[in-house]
Design a protein around this motif. Structure first.
Motif, PDB file in Angstrom:
ATOM      1  N   ALA A 124      46.205 -51.603  77.964  1.00  0.00           N
ATOM      2  CA  ALA A 124      45.533 -51.335  76.684  1.00  0.00           C
ATOM      3  C   ALA A 124      45.000 -52.621  76.062  1.00  0.00           C
ATOM      4  N   LEU A 125      45.726 -53.688  76.226  1.00  0.00           N
ATOM      5  CA  LEU A 125      45.291 -54.976  75.687  1.00  0.00           C
ATOM      6  C   LEU A 125      44.134 -55.542  76.511  1.00  0.00           C
ATOM      7  N   ALA A 126      44.205 -55.408  77.825  1.00  0.00           N
ATOM      8  CA  ALA A 126      43.106 -55.851  78.688  1.00  0.00           C
ATOM      9  C   ALA A 126      41.833 -55.084  78.336  1.00  0.00           C
ATOM     10  N   GLU A 127      41.998 -53.804  78.046  1.00  0.00           N
ATOM     11  CA  GLU A 127      40.862 -52.968  77.635  1.00  0.00           C
ATOM     12  C   GLU A 127      40.240 -53.485  76.337  1.00  0.00           C
ATOM     13  N   SER A 128      41.072 -53.872  75.393  1.00  0.00           N
ATOM     14  CA  SER A 128      40.582 -54.414  74.119  1.00  0.00           C
ATOM     15  C   SER A 128      39.831 -55.722  74.332  1.00  0.00           C
TER      16      SER A 128
END
Length: 148
Positions: free
Chosen positions: A130-134
């Motif tokens: 989810a953080l990589a996506e952000s």
């Protein structure tokens, strides 16, 4: 300062008199504080600090460097840009650029390596999806780099 558009996060820093050294320019060590302030704003934009508080996982600075291109003197205002240039499974490489408003030029560049860390386990870990996506939403060109 056209190159500022290449940086998704840019902060403004007012140079303080006390940041100058005996050579009458901003002490080189101060630039690492400017980089840190830009990095914290980058983290704030992505809510990384919230993630660290909730899951005890987040980036930790592994290394940093700077190249000083021109002296900075008081009074001045600086624009400090930060961007990620490489996103790997458990690490992020970021670049910084510092522009002087007084001299209208690039005065310093830098780079840092951030390793993602699991603070409970006490070891490096993967960047949570989810953080990589952000990060990719903020900096979509990183996805193109990863796929090439």
């Amino acid at each position: 300062m056209q190159d500022l558009y290449d940086y998704p996060v840019v902060i403004e820093v007012t140079v303080a008199w006390g940041e100058m050294d005996a050579f009458q320019h901003v002490n080189n060590a101060q630039f690492f504080r400017y980089f840190e302030s830009a990095r914290v704003q980058y983290f704030d934009n992505l809510k990384i600090l919230d993630y660290m508080n909730n899951y005890a996982r987040g980036p930790i600075l592994a290394s940093t460097n700077a190249k000083f291109l021109a002296p900075v003197k008081y009074p001045d205002t600086l624009s400090v840009g930060i961007r990620s240039v490489q996103l790997e499974s458990g690490r992020i490489t970021q670049e910084y650029a510092v522009w002087s408003h007084e001299t209208s030029r690039l005065v310093a560049k830098g780079e840092s390596l951030l390793v993602f860390f699991d603070y409970k386990a006490g070891r490096p870990c993967e960047i949570p999806p989810a953080l990589a996506e952000s990060i990719l939403k903020l900096e979509p060109y990183l996805a193109e780099k990863a796929s090439s």
